[in-house]
Design a protein around this motif. Structure first.
Motif, PDB file in Angstrom:
ATOM      1  N   SER A   1      49.972  42.821  87.097  1.00 35.92           N
ATOM      2  CA  SER A   1      49.089  43.853  86.910  1.00 35.92           C
ATOM      3  C   SER A   1      49.548  45.166  87.689  1.00 35.92           C
ATOM      4  CB  SER A   1      47.667  43.564  87.343  1.00 35.92           C
ATOM      5  OG  SER A   1      47.660  43.150  88.666  1.00 35.92           O
ATOM      6  N   GLY A   2      50.466  44.963  88.637  1.00 39.08           N
ATOM      7  CA  GLY A   2      51.103  45.964  89.371  1.00 39.08           C
ATOM      8  C   GLY A   2      50.357  46.482  90.670  1.00 39.08           C
ATOM      9  N   VAL A   3      49.582  45.416  91.297  1.00 42.78           N
ATOM     10  CA  VAL A   3      48.653  45.757  92.447  1.00 42.78           C
ATOM     11  C   VAL A   3      48.927  44.609  93.422  1.00 42.78           C
ATOM     12  CG1 VAL A   3      46.513  46.701  91.102  1.00 42.78           C
ATOM     13  CG2 VAL A   3      46.829  44.198  91.613  1.00 42.78           C
ATOM     14  N   THR A   4      48.444  44.896  94.578  1.00 41.25           N
ATOM     15  CA  THR A   4      48.762  44.059  95.686  1.00 41.25           C
ATOM     16  C   THR A   4      47.927  42.711  95.678  1.00 41.25           C
ATOM     17  OG1 THR A   4      47.397  45.096  97.201  1.00 41.25           O
ATOM     18  CG2 THR A   4      49.713  45.942  97.264  1.00 41.25           C
ATOM     19  N   VAL A   5      48.186  41.570  96.173  1.00 38.86           N
ATOM     20  CA  VAL A   5      47.251  40.546  96.497  1.00 38.86           C
ATOM     21  C   VAL A   5      46.091  40.805  97.294  1.00 38.86           C
ATOM     22  CG1 VAL A   5      47.062  38.264  97.602  1.00 38.86           C
ATOM     23  CG2 VAL A   5      49.254  38.733  96.390  1.00 38.86           C
ATOM     24  N   ARG A   6      46.527  41.634  98.317  1.00 45.48           N
ATOM     25  CA  ARG A   6      45.217  42.174  98.956  1.00 45.48           C
ATOM     26  C   ARG A   6      44.182  42.936  98.091  1.00 45.48           C
ATOM     27  NH1 ARG A   6      45.710  46.169 104.451  1.00 45.48           N
ATOM     28  NH2 ARG A   6      43.378  45.957 104.953  1.00 45.48           N
ATOM     29  N   ALA A   7      44.750  43.780  97.224  1.00 45.90           N
ATOM     30  CA  ALA A   7      43.818  44.581  96.096  1.00 45.90           C
ATOM     31  C   ALA A   7      42.846  43.565  95.424  1.00 45.90           C
ATOM     32  CB  ALA A   7      44.651  45.456  95.441  1.00 45.90           C
ATOM     33  N   LEU A   8      43.772  42.551  94.825  1.00 44.13           N
ATOM     34  CA  LEU A   8      42.833  41.605  94.146  1.00 44.13           C
ATOM     35  C   LEU A   8      41.865  40.848  94.974  1.00 44.13           C
ATOM     36  CD1 LEU A   8      46.124  40.044  92.208  1.00 44.13           C
ATOM     37  CD2 LEU A   8      44.430  41.697  91.392  1.00 44.13           C
ATOM     38  N   ARG A   9      42.014  40.694  96.246  1.00 41.32           N
ATOM     39  CA  ARG A   9      41.051  40.014  97.175  1.00 41.32           C
ATOM     40  C   ARG A   9      40.044  40.657  97.413  1.00 41.32           C
ATOM     41  NH1 ARG A   9      45.587  37.622 100.729  1.00 41.32           N
ATOM     42  NH2 ARG A   9      46.289  35.610  99.781  1.00 41.32           N
ATOM     43  N   TYR A  10      40.234  42.092  97.558  1.00 38.75           N
ATOM     44  CA  TYR A  10      39.236  42.861  97.657  1.00 38.75           C
ATOM     45  C   TYR A  10      38.276  43.185  96.367  1.00 38.75           C
ATOM     46  CZ  TYR A  10      36.754  47.615  98.051  1.00 38.75           C
ATOM     47  OH  TYR A  10      35.920  48.516  98.038  1.00 38.75           O
TER      48      TYR A  10
END
Length: 136
Positions: free
Chosen positions: A10-19
């Motif tokens: 998806s082109g996002v960070t793991v941190r963004a997904l956790r958020y």
């Protein structure tokens, strides 16, 4: 797919997904060892979340779009009925900001051309965006 795979796809960070998960925007399944497991629609959902956030919506606003985020690329228009209220609120906020900025611009142009009165110039200086809090 696991969280790292979703991040890459998806082109996002793991941190963004956790958020997003913390904000209630994503609800992954959990494997027996506690790993997050996402289905194939999660890539579309994450891309739609990113689109909405990049257009100025907050995570809370995006919740109004949740019923529509799995159905291909989300539309910012009324194609997604639950989103109508969020889009309407965003347009109202933008209209207010545009009016405020237009008023400031008009006063600055008047100041540059010498047609501003001292009272008009004072309103620029007292505008909240141009003042600092008084320290005691």
């Amino acid at each position: 797919m696991l969280i790292g795979e979703l991040a890459r796809a998806s082109g996002v960070t793991v941190r963004a997904l956790r958020y997003y998960e913390q904000q209630g925007l994503l609800q992954p399944e959990r494997t027996s060892n506690g790993y997050r497991q996402y289905d194939g629609r999660a890539v579309t959902k994450v891309r739609n979340i990113q689109l909405l956030l990049s257009n100025g919506f907050t995570a809370q606003d995006v919740r109004g779009f949740l019923p529509c985020l799995d159905d291909g690329e989300v539309s910012l228009g009324p194609a997604c009925p639950p989103s109508v209220e969020a889009v309407t609120r965003k347009v109202e906020v933008l209209d207010e900001r545009i009016a405020e900025l237009s008023a400031v611009r008009d006063r600055l142009v008047q100041a540059l051309t010498g047609s501003a009165t001292p009272q008009q110039l004072g309103t620029i200086a007292r505008h909240p965006a141009y003042t600092r809090p008084v320290r005691k």
